[in-house]
Design an enzyme around this catalytic site. Structure first.
Site, PDB file in Angstrom:
ATOM      1  N   GLN A 210      -6.356  -1.635   4.101  1.00  0.00           N
ATOM      2  CA  GLN A 210      -5.439  -1.248   5.167  1.00  0.00           C
ATOM      3  C   GLN A 210      -5.975  -0.105   6.016  1.00  0.00           C
ATOM      4  O   GLN A 210      -6.421   0.902   5.486  1.00  0.00           O
ATOM      5  CB  GLN A 210      -4.078  -0.833   4.604  1.00  0.00           C
ATOM      6  CG  GLN A 210      -3.066  -0.616   5.722  1.00  0.00           C
ATOM      7  CD  GLN A 210      -1.769  -0.037   5.250  1.00  0.00           C
ATOM      8  OE1 GLN A 210      -1.723   1.115   4.854  1.00  0.00           O
ATOM      9  NE2 GLN A 210      -0.710  -0.827   5.291  1.00  0.00           N
TER      10      GLN A 210
ATOM     11  N   PRO B 243       0.822  -1.216   0.000  1.00  0.00           N
ATOM     12  CA  PRO B 243       0.000   0.000   0.000  1.00  0.00           C
ATOM     13  C   PRO B 243       0.850   1.256   0.000  1.00  0.00           C
ATOM     14  O   PRO B 243       1.939   1.278   0.549  1.00  0.00           O
ATOM     15  CB  PRO B 243      -0.768  -0.113   1.318  1.00  0.00           C
ATOM     16  CG  PRO B 243       0.132  -0.911   2.198  1.00  0.00           C
ATOM     17  CD  PRO B 243       0.831  -1.885   1.299  1.00  0.00           C
ATOM     18  N   MET B 244       0.348   2.296  -0.639  1.00  0.00           N
ATOM     19  CA  MET B 244       1.014   3.587  -0.607  1.00  0.00           C
ATOM     20  C   MET B 244      -0.047   4.668  -0.786  1.00  0.00           C
ATOM     21  O   MET B 244      -0.781   4.667  -1.773  1.00  0.00           O
ATOM     22  CB  MET B 244       2.075   3.687  -1.683  1.00  0.00           C
ATOM     23  CG  MET B 244       3.103   4.719  -1.357  1.00  0.00           C
ATOM     24  SD  MET B 244       4.635   4.380  -2.231  1.00  0.00           S
ATOM     25  CE  MET B 244       5.608   5.592  -1.399  1.00  0.00           C
TER      26      MET B 244
ATOM     27  N   CYS C 257       3.874   3.624   8.380  1.00  0.00           N
ATOM     28  CA  CYS C 257       3.904   4.963   7.791  1.00  0.00           C
ATOM     29  C   CYS C 257       4.832   5.867   8.596  1.00  0.00           C
ATOM     30  O   CYS C 257       4.646   6.045   9.796  1.00  0.00           O
ATOM     31  CB  CYS C 257       2.501   5.557   7.736  1.00  0.00           C
ATOM     32  SG  CYS C 257       2.470   7.181   6.938  1.00  0.00           S
TER      33      CYS C 257
ATOM     34  N   GLY D 276      10.033  -2.764   0.494  1.00  0.00           N
ATOM     35  CA  GLY D 276      10.896  -1.604   0.657  1.00  0.00           C
ATOM     36  C   GLY D 276      12.044  -1.550  -0.293  1.00  0.00           C
ATOM     37  O   GLY D 276      12.923  -0.752  -0.172  1.00  0.00           O
TER      38      GLY D 276
ATOM     39  N   LYS E 221       1.663  -4.336   8.681  1.00  0.00           N
ATOM     40  CA  LYS E 221       2.894  -3.883   8.032  1.00  0.00           C
ATOM     41  C   LYS E 221       3.691  -3.097   9.058  1.00  0.00           C
ATOM     42  O   LYS E 221       3.178  -2.165   9.676  1.00  0.00           O
ATOM     43  CB  LYS E 221       2.593  -3.005   6.820  1.00  0.00           C
ATOM     44  CG  LYS E 221       3.885  -2.558   6.125  1.00  0.00           C
ATOM     45  CD  LYS E 221       3.646  -1.774   4.879  1.00  0.00           C
ATOM     46  CE  LYS E 221       4.994  -1.338   4.304  1.00  0.00           C
ATOM     47  NZ  LYS E 221       4.820  -0.419   3.178  1.00  0.00           N
TER      48      LYS E 221
END
Length: 191
Positions: free
Chosen positions: A60, A6-7, A90, A191, A129
């Site tokens: 998420q 997710p972003m 985050c 990452g 995450k």
């Protein structure tokens, strides 16, 4: 297996569908603010929408309050989420200032309370995450992963950089290996 991480402001439905066409298995939504979802924000509810071709999809959540996150998780499950994921990675200042995202890694006891409440709230897989830690002095991904597993999390994604690294510098891949060795649930490197 390849997964779409997710972003915020990036992994919307069109992007997710392109990722699926490129071989991604499980897709993950952008982060959804738990408090705004529970409050009925139309804009936030839009973030929880997905197309049938996106399944399986994890939705998420972002937050810090166990009760609010539990209720938000219930709502996402009712919307058809195949899994609910908690964002503990985050690094953005305005997020961590609220005790959310990577800030949850600074307090393993509170993280356990959050995950326990969420696990009790939903029957679908619960995932999380995390990051390598808060900074170079607080590399606690293994500790947090063990906490998550003990609270019933079904899988863990690890971004090995610390919160202070943000998205810069070399990713210390050995942190992912350490988490894999420490838990029995599936671990995804990111990452």
């Amino acid at each position: 297996d390849l997964r779409l991480a997710p972003m915020a402001a990036v992994t919307n439905a069109p992007f997710r569908l392109v990722a699926r066409e490129c071989g991604a298995g499980l897709l993950t939504s952008e982060e959804i603010d738990a408090r705004a979802l529970v409050a009925g924000s139309a804009r936030t509810l839009e973030l929880a929408r997905y197309l049938p071709g996106e399944r399986p999809i994890a939705l998420q959540l972002l937050g810090a309050d166990p009760d609010v996150l539990a209720e938000a998780a219930r709502r996402l499950e009712a919307l058809g989420a195949d899994a609910v994921d908690l964002n503990m990675g985050c690094p953005v200042a305005k997020i961590v200032a609220k005790g959310q995202g990577a800030a949850l890694m600074r307090d393993p006891f509170h993280a356990a309370l959050v995950l326990r409440a969420m696990r009790k709230a939903v029957g679908v897989p619960l995932t999380v995450k995390i990051r390598g830690g808060w900074d170079d002095r607080t590399l606690n991904a293994v500790e947090i992963a063990r906490v998550a597993e003990a609270e019933g999390v079904d899988a863990i994604t690890v971004h090995p950089r610390t919160r202070s690294q943000q998205f810069a510098g070399a990713a210390p891949w050995e942190i992912i290996a350490a988490v894999v060795a420490a838990v029995r649930v599936p671990v995804t490197g990111n990452g």
